[in-house]
Design a protein around this motif. Sequence first.
Motif, PDB file in Angstrom:
ATOM      1  N   GLU A  75      26.898  70.971  44.494  1.00 18.59           N
ATOM      2  CA  GLU A  75      27.268  69.627  44.927  1.00 18.59           C
ATOM      3  C   GLU A  75      27.464  68.732  43.700  1.00 18.59           C
ATOM      4  O   GLU A  75      26.644  68.736  42.778  1.00 18.59           O
ATOM      5  N   VAL A  76      28.553  67.982  43.693  1.00 22.36           N
ATOM      6  CA  VAL A  76      28.892  67.076  42.595  1.00 22.36           C
ATOM      7  C   VAL A  76      28.995  65.665  43.154  1.00 22.36           C
ATOM      8  O   VAL A  76      29.534  65.455  44.240  1.00 22.36           O
ATOM      9  N   THR A  77      28.475  64.704  42.409  1.00 21.40           N
ATOM     10  CA  THR A  77      28.574  63.299  42.793  1.00 21.40           C
ATOM     11  C   THR A  77      29.690  62.654  41.980  1.00 21.40           C
ATOM     12  O   THR A  77      29.711  62.774  40.757  1.00 21.40           O
ATOM     13  N   ASP A  78      30.622  61.986  42.666  1.00 20.34           N
ATOM     14  CA  ASP A  78      31.743  61.299  42.008  1.00 20.34           C
ATOM     15  C   ASP A  78      31.763  59.832  42.418  1.00 20.34           C
ATOM     16  O   ASP A  78      31.867  59.515  43.607  1.00 20.34           O
ATOM     17  N   VAL A  79      31.690  58.958  41.437  1.00 24.48           N
ATOM     18  CA  VAL A  79      31.821  57.526  41.699  1.00 24.48           C
ATOM     19  C   VAL A  79      33.304  57.192  41.690  1.00 24.48           C
ATOM     20  O   VAL A  79      34.020  57.535  40.753  1.00 24.48           O
ATOM     21  N   SER A  80      33.765  56.526  42.737  1.00 27.80           N
ATOM     22  CA  SER A  80      35.176  56.153  42.799  1.00 27.80           C
ATOM     23  C   SER A  80      35.374  54.645  42.911  1.00 27.80           C
ATOM     24  O   SER A  80      36.500  54.162  42.878  1.00 27.80           O
ATOM     25  N   LEU A  81      34.277  53.886  43.011  1.00 25.00           N
ATOM     26  CA  LEU A  81      34.378  52.443  43.150  1.00 25.00           C
ATOM     27  C   LEU A  81      33.174  51.793  42.472  1.00 25.00           C
ATOM     28  O   LEU A  81      32.033  52.225  42.693  1.00 25.00           O
ATOM     29  N   VAL A  82      33.419  50.799  41.633  1.00 18.69           N
ATOM     30  CA  VAL A  82      32.366  50.005  41.006  1.00 18.69           C
ATOM     31  C   VAL A  82      32.707  48.542  41.278  1.00 18.69           C
ATOM     32  O   VAL A  82      33.852  48.114  41.095  1.00 18.69           O
ATOM     33  N   PHE A  83      31.712  47.787  41.730  1.00 19.39           N
ATOM     34  CA  PHE A  83      31.953  46.426  42.224  1.00 19.39           C
ATOM     35  C   PHE A  83      30.944  45.455  41.621  1.00 19.39           C
ATOM     36  O   PHE A  83      29.741  45.716  41.633  1.00 19.39           O
ATOM     37  N   VAL A  84      31.454  44.326  41.097  1.00 13.13           N
ATOM     38  CA  VAL A  84      30.608  43.274  40.541  1.00 13.13           C
ATOM     39  C   VAL A  84      30.895  41.994  41.326  1.00 13.13           C
ATOM     40  O   VAL A  84      31.910  41.326  41.089  1.00 13.13           O
ATOM     41  N   PRO A  85      30.033  41.641  42.288  1.00  9.64           N
ATOM     42  CA  PRO A  85      30.248  40.405  43.045  1.00  9.64           C
ATOM     43  C   PRO A  85      29.784  39.188  42.246  1.00  9.64           C
ATOM     44  O   PRO A  85      28.736  39.226  41.602  1.00  9.64           O
ATOM     45  N   LEU A  86      30.569  38.146  42.294  1.00  4.81           N
ATOM     46  CA  LEU A  86      30.223  36.897  41.608  1.00  4.81           C
ATOM     47  C   LEU A  86      30.127  35.741  42.589  1.00  4.81           C
ATOM     48  O   LEU A  86      30.017  34.580  42.192  1.00  4.81           O
ATOM     49  N   ALA A  87      30.200  36.054  43.891  1.00  2.00           N
ATOM     50  CA  ALA A  87      30.119  35.062  44.964  1.00  2.00           C
ATOM     51  C   ALA A  87      29.586  35.764  46.205  1.00  2.00           C
ATOM     52  O   ALA A  87      29.380  36.983  46.207  1.00  2.00           O
ATOM     53  N   ALA A  88      29.394  35.014  47.262  1.00  2.00           N
ATOM     54  CA  ALA A  88      28.903  35.574  48.524  1.00  2.00           C
ATOM     55  C   ALA A  88      29.963  36.505  49.128  1.00  2.00           C
ATOM     56  O   ALA A  88      31.170  36.292  48.934  1.00  2.00           O
ATOM     57  N   PRO A  89      29.533  37.532  49.865  1.00  2.00           N
ATOM     58  CA  PRO A  89      30.489  38.463  50.476  1.00  2.00           C
ATOM     59  C   PRO A  89      31.568  37.772  51.322  1.00  2.00           C
ATOM     60  O   PRO A  89      32.726  38.196  51.310  1.00  2.00           O
ATOM     61  N   GLU A  90      31.217  36.711  52.029  1.00  2.00           N
ATOM     62  CA  GLU A  90      32.190  36.009  52.869  1.00  2.00           C
ATOM     63  C   GLU A  90      33.308  35.389  52.021  1.00  2.00           C
ATOM     64  O   GLU A  90      34.471  35.367  52.421  1.00  2.00           O
ATOM     65  N   VAL A  91      32.953  34.883  50.854  1.00  2.00           N
ATOM     66  CA  VAL A  91      33.939  34.294  49.935  1.00  2.00           C
ATOM     67  C   VAL A  91      34.821  35.404  49.360  1.00  2.00           C
ATOM     68  O   VAL A  91      36.048  35.274  49.293  1.00  2.00           O
ATOM     69  N   ILE A  92      34.193  36.516  48.960  1.00  2.00           N
ATOM     70  CA  ILE A  92      34.936  37.635  48.375  1.00  2.00           C
ATOM     71  C   ILE A  92      35.897  38.242  49.387  1.00  2.00           C
ATOM     72  O   ILE A  92      37.017  38.631  49.038  1.00  2.00           O
ATOM     73  N   ALA A  93      35.494  38.295  50.649  1.00  2.00           N
ATOM     74  CA  ALA A  93      36.345  38.877  51.698  1.00  2.00           C
ATOM     75  C   ALA A  93      37.666  38.125  51.837  1.00  2.00           C
ATOM     76  O   ALA A  93      38.673  38.701  52.242  1.00  2.00           O
ATOM     77  N   GLU A  94      37.691  36.871  51.472  1.00  2.00           N
ATOM     78  CA  GLU A  94      38.902  36.043  51.558  1.00  2.00           C
ATOM     79  C   GLU A  94      39.723  36.062  50.271  1.00  2.00           C
ATOM     80  O   GLU A  94      40.818  35.510  50.224  1.00  2.00           O
ATOM     81  N   ALA A  95      39.218  36.694  49.240  1.00  2.00           N
ATOM     82  CA  ALA A  95      39.869  36.673  47.922  1.00  2.00           C
ATOM     83  C   ALA A  95      41.090  37.582  47.875  1.00  2.00           C
ATOM     84  O   ALA A  95      41.204  38.541  48.633  1.00  2.00           O
ATOM     85  N   GLU A  96      41.970  37.263  46.951  1.00  2.00           N
ATOM     86  CA  GLU A  96      43.120  38.121  46.633  1.00  2.00           C
ATOM     87  C   GLU A  96      42.741  38.947  45.409  1.00  2.00           C
ATOM     88  O   GLU A  96      42.290  38.396  44.398  1.00  2.00           O
ATOM     89  N   PHE A  97      42.944  40.263  45.497  1.00  6.40           N
ATOM     90  CA  PHE A  97      42.635  41.153  44.376  1.00  6.40           C
ATOM     91  C   PHE A  97      43.925  41.576  43.698  1.00  6.40           C
ATOM     92  O   PHE A  97      44.842  42.066  44.352  1.00  6.40           O
ATOM     93  N   GLU A  98      43.986  41.350  42.387  1.00  6.90           N
ATOM     94  CA  GLU A  98      45.144  41.723  41.588  1.00  6.90           C
ATOM     95  C   GLU A  98      44.663  42.393  40.309  1.00  6.90           C
ATOM     96  O   GLU A  98      43.514  42.214  39.896  1.00  6.90           O
ATOM     97  N   ASP A  99      45.573  43.125  39.660  1.00  6.41           N
ATOM     98  CA  ASP A  99      45.218  43.779  38.399  1.00  6.41           C
ATOM     99  C   ASP A  99      44.661  42.753  37.424  1.00  6.41           C
ATOM    100  O   ASP A  99      45.288  41.731  37.164  1.00  6.41           O
ATOM    101  N   ALA A 100      43.483  43.057  36.888  1.00  3.30           N
ATOM    102  CA  ALA A 100      42.875  42.183  35.883  1.00  3.30           C
ATOM    103  C   ALA A 100      43.507  42.406  34.521  1.00  3.30           C
ATOM    104  O   ALA A 100      43.479  41.537  33.661  1.00  3.30           O
ATOM    105  N   ILE A 101      44.061  43.603  34.330  1.00  2.00           N
ATOM    106  CA  ILE A 101      44.733  43.946  33.087  1.00  2.00           C
ATOM    107  C   ILE A 101      46.027  44.668  33.426  1.00  2.00           C
ATOM    108  O   ILE A 101      46.193  45.164  34.528  1.00  2.00           O
ATOM    109  N   GLU A 102      46.933  44.725  32.489  1.00  2.93           N
ATOM    110  CA  GLU A 102      48.235  45.320  32.751  1.00  2.93           C
ATOM    111  C   GLU A 102      48.280  46.819  32.523  1.00  2.93           C
ATOM    112  O   GLU A 102      49.320  47.437  32.664  1.00  2.93           O
TER     113      GLU A 102
END
Length: 191
Positions: A75-102
């Motif tokens: 069995e191998v463990t693979d991380v595919s998502l890393v998340f750093v919240p800077l606000a409440a989940p309700e605020v983040i749920a309304e956010a637009e996600f775009e590339d932070a870098i090109e």
Amino acid sequence: MMIETLLRELADEHIEYDWARPTEYQRAGDLRVTSEVVFSCPNPPEFSPCGDVPPGSHPVHVGFLRRQDRETGEEVTDVSLVFVPLAAPEVIAEAEFEDAIEDWQPLGPDLAFLWDSAAMDVLPEGFEDHVTAELAVPGPDGRGRAWADFLVEPATGLNVLAFPVSSESATCLAGRSADGTLVALLMVAEV
């Protein structure tokens, strides 16, 4: 809204293939930020910071899956998502996600680090081997670990969060509220 519900929604939206979406989620600790946040391989040939995260200590969550290695059958463990919240989940749920870098961030071949760029300059000799050995130790449940936290500079609290990955690159997405405020960072391993 619960954080795990938000993480599942973000995974559904930003991870294209069902087989690559996390099946488990955990809080991985906190990342101490003094300069720029980087998600990369241990010795990146080049890197780009993942957004304008304010200094301080920020919670980090991971999404991962477990699979059988084709060669060993283990069995191998693979991380595919890393998340750093800077606000409440309700605020983040309304956010637009775009590339932070090109550009994509280099990962792997087996490790990814989430760290402050200042931590790159203070890693002890043999750090990558130490991380690999630590991640090889089963977690409390007897299964592969999805993360490990390493304090690399006690005076400032700088740490490195390390994750097992099977991807060679990742996308760093910045979640911003309607007024442009950074409310979250989302790093997704590319498959």
